[in-house]
Design a protein around this motif. Structure first.
Motif, PDB file in Angstrom:
ATOM      1  N   LEU A   1       1.441 -36.352  11.956  1.00 48.33           N
ATOM      2  CA  LEU A   1       2.489 -36.396  12.982  1.00 48.33           C
ATOM      3  C   LEU A   1       3.847 -36.033  12.377  1.00 48.33           C
ATOM      4  CD1 LEU A   1       2.050 -36.852  15.945  1.00 48.33           C
ATOM      5  CD2 LEU A   1       2.653 -39.235  15.667  1.00 48.33           C
ATOM      6  N   ASP A   2       4.024 -36.301  11.072  1.00 50.58           N
ATOM      7  CA  ASP A   2       5.256 -35.863  10.378  1.00 50.58           C
ATOM      8  C   ASP A   2       5.349 -34.341  10.456  1.00 50.58           C
ATOM      9  OD1 ASP A   2       4.777 -38.193   7.649  1.00 50.58           O
ATOM     10  OD2 ASP A   2       6.246 -38.311   9.269  1.00 50.58           O
ATOM     11  N   VAL A   3       4.212 -33.709  10.137  1.00 45.02           N
ATOM     12  CA  VAL A   3       4.177 -32.234  10.093  1.00 45.02           C
ATOM     13  C   VAL A   3       4.393 -31.664  11.490  1.00 45.02           C
ATOM     14  CG1 VAL A   3       2.680 -30.246   9.630  1.00 45.02           C
ATOM     15  CG2 VAL A   3       2.668 -32.202   8.071  1.00 45.02           C
TER      16      VAL A   3
ATOM     17  N   SER B   1      15.305 -30.855   6.366  1.00 46.51           N
ATOM     18  CA  SER B   1      14.375 -31.857   6.879  1.00 46.51           C
ATOM     19  C   SER B   1      13.798 -32.671   5.725  1.00 46.51           C
ATOM     20  CB  SER B   1      13.212 -31.174   7.631  1.00 46.51           C
ATOM     21  OG  SER B   1      12.130 -32.082   7.817  1.00 46.51           O
ATOM     22  N   GLU B   2      13.489 -33.920   6.014  1.00 49.09           N
ATOM     23  CA  GLU B   2      12.829 -34.742   4.994  1.00 49.09           C
ATOM     24  C   GLU B   2      11.549 -34.078   4.528  1.00 49.09           C
ATOM     25  OE1 GLU B   2      12.135 -39.074   5.805  1.00 49.09           O
ATOM     26  OE2 GLU B   2      10.063 -38.453   5.462  1.00 49.09           O
ATOM     27  N   GLU B   3      10.925 -33.304   5.406  1.00 44.96           N
ATOM     28  CA  GLU B   3       9.594 -32.728   5.113  1.00 44.96           C
ATOM     29  C   GLU B   3       9.654 -31.359   4.449  1.00 44.96           C
ATOM     30  OE1 GLU B   3       7.186 -34.701   5.334  1.00 44.96           O
ATOM     31  OE2 GLU B   3       8.281 -36.243   6.447  1.00 44.96           O
ATOM     32  N   GLU B   4      10.880 -30.863   4.173  1.00 39.61           N
ATOM     33  CA  GLU B   4      10.990 -29.526   3.535  1.00 39.61           C
ATOM     34  C   GLU B   4      11.786 -29.647   2.246  1.00 39.61           C
ATOM     35  OE1 GLU B   4       8.968 -27.628   6.730  1.00 39.61           O
ATOM     36  OE2 GLU B   4       9.665 -26.715   4.846  1.00 39.61           O
TER      37      GLU B   4
ATOM     38  N   PHE C   1      17.474 -33.442   9.699  1.00 44.83           N
ATOM     39  CA  PHE C   1      16.731 -34.460  10.431  1.00 44.83           C
ATOM     40  C   PHE C   1      15.588 -35.050   9.619  1.00 44.83           C
ATOM     41  CE2 PHE C   1      13.561 -31.215  11.184  1.00 44.83           C
ATOM     42  CZ  PHE C   1      14.298 -30.045  11.324  1.00 44.83           C
ATOM     43  N   ASP C   2      15.277 -36.265   9.984  1.00 52.29           N
ATOM     44  CA  ASP C   2      14.051 -36.926   9.563  1.00 52.29           C
ATOM     45  C   ASP C   2      13.157 -36.834  10.785  1.00 52.29           C
ATOM     46  OD1 ASP C   2      13.236 -40.336   8.459  1.00 52.29           O
ATOM     47  OD2 ASP C   2      12.000 -38.591   8.921  1.00 52.29           O
ATOM     48  N   PRO C   3      12.202 -35.895  10.800  1.00 49.44           N
ATOM     49  CA  PRO C   3      11.475 -35.636  12.044  1.00 49.44           C
ATOM     50  C   PRO C   3      10.663 -36.829  12.531  1.00 49.44           C
ATOM     51  CG  PRO C   3      10.452 -34.473  10.209  1.00 49.44           C
ATOM     52  CD  PRO C   3      11.718 -35.067   9.683  1.00 49.44           C
ATOM     53  N   LEU C   4      10.144 -37.586  11.565  1.00 54.90           N
ATOM     54  CA  LEU C   4       9.404 -38.772  11.979  1.00 54.90           C
ATOM     55  C   LEU C   4       9.689 -39.875  10.972  1.00 54.90           C
ATOM     56  CD1 LEU C   4       7.632 -38.886  14.517  1.00 54.90           C
ATOM     57  CD2 LEU C   4       5.797 -39.455  12.981  1.00 54.90           C
ATOM     58  N   ASP C   5      10.439 -40.881  11.411  1.00 54.77           N
ATOM     59  CA  ASP C   5      10.807 -41.979  10.512  1.00 54.77           C
ATOM     60  C   ASP C   5       9.860 -43.154  10.761  1.00 54.77           C
ATOM     61  OD1 ASP C   5      12.737 -43.596   8.827  1.00 54.77           O
ATOM     62  OD2 ASP C   5      12.726 -44.730  10.701  1.00 54.77           O
ATOM     63  N   GLY C   6       9.427 -43.770   9.655  1.00 51.64           N
ATOM     64  CA  GLY C   6       8.530 -44.917   9.787  1.00 51.64           C
ATOM     65  C   GLY C   6       7.082 -44.474   9.850  1.00 51.64           C
ATOM     66  N   SER C   7       6.806 -43.317   9.218  1.00 52.59           N
ATOM     67  CA  SER C   7       5.458 -42.732   9.410  1.00 52.59           C
ATOM     68  C   SER C   7       4.331 -43.642   8.942  1.00 52.59           C
ATOM     69  CB  SER C   7       5.322 -41.379   8.706  1.00 52.59           C
ATOM     70  OG  SER C   7       6.414 -41.060   7.946  1.00 52.59           O
ATOM     71  N   SER C   8       4.642 -44.611   8.074  1.00 49.30           N
ATOM     72  CA  SER C   8       3.545 -45.504   7.635  1.00 49.30           C
ATOM     73  C   SER C   8       3.074 -46.348   8.825  1.00 49.30           C
ATOM     74  CB  SER C   8       4.025 -46.406   6.497  1.00 49.30           C
ATOM     75  OG  SER C   8       5.112 -47.198   6.982  1.00 49.30           O
TER      76      SER C   8
END
Ligand code: AHG
Ligand code: MN
Ligand code: MN
Length: 337
Positions: free
Chosen positions: A69-71, A92-95, A114-121
């Motif tokens: 879901l992060d991706v 992005s946090e993911e790049e 952006f942090d596209p999805l925070d709290g992914s755990s």
């Protein structure tokens, strides 16, 4: 216009009327709203949809296990913000590095991180998660944006906000004229004004911290937490501990009810001496929001919004929330070096 019918699109247009401007910023915000709707729909059915739960087996540049879901969320925000031709660079946090807008699209004046999805755990266990975003005007003149455009101090943000995907999906944003929250009405697919002119209480009764790390905190942090758990604090009785493990969810509750969130530096991981949270797409946007709502955000030693960033994924200690609580933490940090 009756506030109940105040959709976020109308609110953005009203802000634009007061700000003036060509509407480019409104277009950026509107694409963030669109991307939030897409991510919200996917989060809502994450437990049902094929292969959207679970990890990808990768780790991102900041060492977090990447969830599918992060991706997904990362791609949705990158595509939406590239398409409108009002953005010159993203992060992005993911790049690992800066994200350039593909040549097929025009480049604009805005920088979005952006942090596209925070709290992914928390994705796979159905606990609230979120998106955090920060918007600046570019420093460079034209064409592709640069790292310099991204490494600006937080007080120069043009706007910031977050989305919390929870029992309902709420988008909270500020363009420097106060803070407003909008709840997604799934029946019409519109975010409708639900939290007008948010102000956070000067002092709260809640603290949010991962106490598992207590033994690895600095003396000032330990002394402060002990103070909150005693009857020697301002309330003459212990604060309540509320910690969800999703920054956006913990922040949102404390913003509305009052309280302090702490992710201080700890000595657990020599690779993360200044705590886990990232300046550009977690601390800065939430610090912008909380100050607009009358709160404050600090590292314990300096105002978050004054920090001159050196690196894209720079980590900072984050002490954020009700102003009197955060200022009191700074006193403990100063006195107990
Ligand atoms: P992200 O999922 O974007 O990496 O952010 C997770 C962060 C933040 O949401 C939360 O406050 C913090 O991780 C929790 O960290 P601990 O598990 O160390 O308490
Ligand atoms: Mn995060
Ligand atoms: Mn994240």
């Amino acid at each position: 216009m009756d506030d109940r019918l105040m959709t976020i699109e109308r609110h953005i247009i009203e802000q634009q009327r007061t700000h003036g401007g060509k509407g480019d910023f409104s277009a950026v915000l509107s694409q963030i709203v669109f991307a939030a709707k897409v991510v919200s729909a996917q989060v809502a059915q994450a437990g049902l949809a094929e292969n959207i739960l679970g990890g990808t087996g990768d780790t991102n540049v900041t060492g977090d296990d990447v969830q599918k879901l992060d991706v997904f969320a990362n791609r949705v925000f990158i595509n939406a913000l590239s398409y409108i031709g009002k953005v010159c660079v993203m992060a992005s946090e993911e790049e690992d590095g800066i994200i350039l807008v593909p040549d097929k699209y025009p480049k604009g004046d805005y920088v979005v991180m952006f942090d596209p999805l925070d709290g992914s755990s928390n994705i796979d266990v159905d606990v609230s998660i979120g998106t955090i975003f920060s918007i600046f005007k570019r420093l460079t003149k034209e064409g592709d944006g640069t790292l310099e455009d991204c490494l600006q101090p937080g007080y120069k943000q043009f706007g910031a906000g977050y989305v919390i995907y929870s029992s309902s999906t709420v988008l909270v944003y500020s363009t420097g004229e106060g803070v407003n929250g909008f709840t997604l009405d799934p029946s019409v697919g519109e975010f409708v004004l639900s939290h007008p002119d948010i102000k956070t209480p000067k002092r709260g009764k809640i603290y949010s911290a991962n106490e598992a790390y207590y033994n690895y905190w600095k003396p000032g942090t330990k002394a402060y937490i002990d103070h909150l758990k005693s009857d020697g604090n301002a309330h003459k009785k212990p604060y309540s501990l509320r910690y969800i493990g999703s920054l956006v969810a913990d922040f949102h509750r404390n913003l509305l009810k009052g309280g302090i969130f702490l992710y201080p530096e700890d000595t657990i991981d020599p690779k993360k001496p200044t705590g886990k949270l990232r300046l550009l797409y977690e601390a800065n946007p939430l610090a912008f929001i909380v100050e607009q709502a009358g709160g404050y955000a600090s590292t314990g030693y300096e105002r978050i919004l004054d920090i001159a960033p050196a690196k894209l994924h720079q980590r900072v200690p984050l002490i954020i929330g009700s102003k009197d609580d955060v200022l009191e933490y700074e006193e403990f940090a100063r006195k107990n070096k």
